[in-house]
Design an enzyme around this catalytic site. Structure first.
Site, PDB file in Angstrom:
ATOM      1  CE  LYS A 146      -0.048   0.019  -6.480  1.00 50.68           C
ATOM      2  NZ  LYS A 146      -1.532   0.145  -6.593  1.00 50.68           N
TER       3      LYS A 146
ATOM      4  CB  SER B 146      -5.025   1.697  -7.803  1.00 51.07           C
ATOM      5  OG  SER B 146      -5.106   2.790  -6.926  1.00 51.07           O
TER       6      SER B 146
ATOM      7  CB  SER C 223      -1.519   4.015  -7.053  1.00 48.95           C
ATOM      8  OG  SER C 223      -2.188   2.845  -6.576  1.00 48.95           O
TER       9      SER C 223
END
Length: 576
Positions: free
Chosen positions: A208, A303, A279
């Protein structure tokens, strides 16, 4: 800080009062449009008795003028102290000395380190190398260890697939191709010489884009940082390199770790080409599309859960304090967790085993063993289920129409998961989980405001595309320190209540999302695994929750479910 004023009809008096609130917090004020000579309030005049009177509403106090005068000098001295802190230009990676503890007093830790036992697989190289795209880490590791497949072959395969499907799915922020090819060649050379490091040696992965990687951009999902390089390797990156893993790409995160939209587009699930959730949008989408063998995401409050649910992959959120966050964008120091995302539970266990443990930076990380045993007899464990959602009508718990629709769309899949464990011989224990939340989540937002203090005061936050987090940052500078600590004290009560609820079980099963806030608040480990598909083709999931630092147990129960079902073996046709 230049504060954004509201409409032009707002009275000058109200603006002045608001700016006085800013002054108490030590935030630079601005001009008041419409005042004679555009008067500046607070910045040059310091804190006054009138300023204190205006600020009392936020503090929940009612003082008289005598009391205000008595504290005025101390308040102004405090303002000087705030400014001294700000002059230090603290790094995003400077962790607070106060460390969140997710366990109740008297909790017993397992300090004995036992040999790790992973599943043994023997597998042959497929005729078509493309078939490897959806193999598990454990399977790929066997092929690499036995030299049937080289790391370089695998790396080139995943790089090609990332490039092929990124146009539709928008999951890549930055390719780390040069680094990946270098790491893959090194892995092959080491393995050829008999220096095999373990299950992740030569395995390509993505991370990420909240994590910094030396020499590559770290954007945090916003155009504000589109070209920024933070020239350090995050601890997780360092540990995975030490394990011999190969980093092929930095993957999409929603803006400042919120949602699935970032400056490069809208990350999508390969199952539906609709939202991938966020996310940790890119990591989950790329794993689901067979474009990396595993990925690293994060979770503060959903997330990891959201994209794993939307993309039909397995996600593991360890107990708070298991994995260092150094080199990762902070959202909230006492909530942030690093989360492996992979095709199955045991892959997550293999990744977790390599990234856990202390470093020299993150003072929240504990040094406790992870005793993974793929052969663990889970029949010796006590398993419960979150019964509240299934008994709401009986208990008289009100539900709005949206909640009813949400429950109805998922309940049949979760009941089937219960049935599987019942058939295994478990007498599932109902757990009525209704923690008395009182807004203690304000801690998360205050910590976010502290982490982004300089960013907020510099006004750079005006340029962020999605203003969700900048608004939170501004608003939560007004939370008194006393109330933050009161929330922290109340959070301890929540930990104790959850401990009491789980006293007679090792693991409980829940409908994904139904206790996600409670388990994030209390720092418990969870595993999210696919458990079926809606009529639309969208995956759905079930979640397993464990006790603090007992990750091996919750992973073992989730693995038993996967072994009995096989939903994790299904892959989207559009990316085959």
């Amino acid at each position: 800080m230049k504060h954004k004023t509201s409409n032009s009809n707002e009275s000058v008096h109200n603006r002045r009062i608001f700016l006085q609130h800013l002054a108490v917090l030590g935030i630079s004020s601005t001009v008041i449009p419409g005042c004679a000579n555009e008067t500046v309030v607070g910045e040059d005049n310091g804190i006054t008795v009138e300023t204190l009177k205006a600020a009392e509403k936020i503090a929940g106090l009612t003082l008289n003028n005598g009391e205000r005068k008595e504290i005025l000098e101390r308040v102004n001295t405090n303002l000087e102290t705030y400014n001294k802190f700000r002059e230090q230009h603290l790094s995003y990676y400077s962790f607070p000395s106060m460390v969140f503890n997710p366990v109740s007093p008297g909790f017993k830790f397992d300090h004995e380190k036992k040999p790790l036992i992973f599943s043994k697989v023997k597998i042959q190289r497929p005729n078509n190398i493309e078939d490897l795209a959806f193999y598990s880490v454990i399977q790929l590791a066997n092929l690499i260890k036995t030299k049937q497949v080289s790391s370089l072959e695998l790396t080139k395969l995943y790089l090609a697939r990332l490039k092929k499907f990124d146009g539709d799915l928008k999951f890549v922020v930055t390719y780390t191709e040069d680094l990946a090819l270098k790491q893959a060649k090194k892995a092959d050379q080491e393995i050829s010489l008999g220096n095999y490091r373990g299950l992740l040696h030569g395995i390509p992965y993505g991370i990420k884009d909240l994590f910094s990687v030396r020499g590559y951009k770290t954007t945090w999902g916003t155009r504000v940082f589109e070209d920024r390089i933070i020239d350090i390797d995050a601890t997780v990156v360092q540990k995975l390199e030490a394990a011999g893993a190969v980093l092929v790409a930095k993957l999409a995160t929603g803006t400042l770790a919120s949602g699935e939209k970032w400056f490069g587009g809208h990350t999508r699930s390969p199952w539906t080409k609709r939202s991938s959730g966020g996310s940790s949008a890119g990591p989950a989408s790329a794993v689901a599309a067979g474009c990396v063998a595993f990925a690293i995401g994060t979770e503060t409050n959903g997330s990891m859960v959201s994209p794993c649910d939307a993309c039909g992959v397995t996600g593991f959120r360890p107990t708070f304090g298991r994995v260092s966050r150094y080199g990762c964008m902070p959202v909230s120091w006492s909530f942030d967790k690093v989360t492996p995302i992979a095709r199955n539970v045991e892959d997550c266990a293999a990744v977790f085993n390599e990234i856990l443990g202390p470093d020299s930076f993150d003072n929240s990380v504990v040094d406790l063993p992870f005793n993974w045993n793929s052969q663990l007899d889970i029949k010796n464990l006590k398993i419960g289920y979150h019964s509240t959602y299934f008994d709401k009508e009986k208990k008289g718990i009100p539900q709005n129409e949206d909640q009813k629709v949400w429950f109805k769309s998922r309940s049949s899949y979760i009941k089937k998961a219960f049935d599987i464990f019942t058939k295994m011989g478990f007498d599932l224990r109902p757990l009525d989980i209704q923690l008395p939340h009182k807004g203690e989540g304000i801690m998360m937002l205050v910590e976010a405001a502290a982490a982004f203090d300089e960013f907020t005061r510099s006004n750079i936050d005006d340029e962020v595309e999605d203003q969700k987090w900048p608004i939170y940052h501004r608003a939560h500078r007004f939370v008194p320190a006393v109330e933050y600590l009161q929330a922290a004290r109340y959070r301890t009560i929540m930990i104790q209540k959850m401990d009491e609820i789980m006293k007679d079980v090792d693991v409980y099963i829940e409908m994904t999302w139904s206790t996600n806030w409670s388990t994030n608040l209390t720092g418990l480990p969870i595993v999210v695994v696919p458990c079926g598909f809606h009529k639309s083709g969208r995956p759905t999931s079930v979640t397993f929750v464990g006790k603090p630092y007992q990750e091996a147990k919750v992973l073992a129960v989730a693995k038993a479910f996967q072994d009995a079902t096989g939903f994790h073996l299904k892959h989207p046709e559009r990316v085959r």
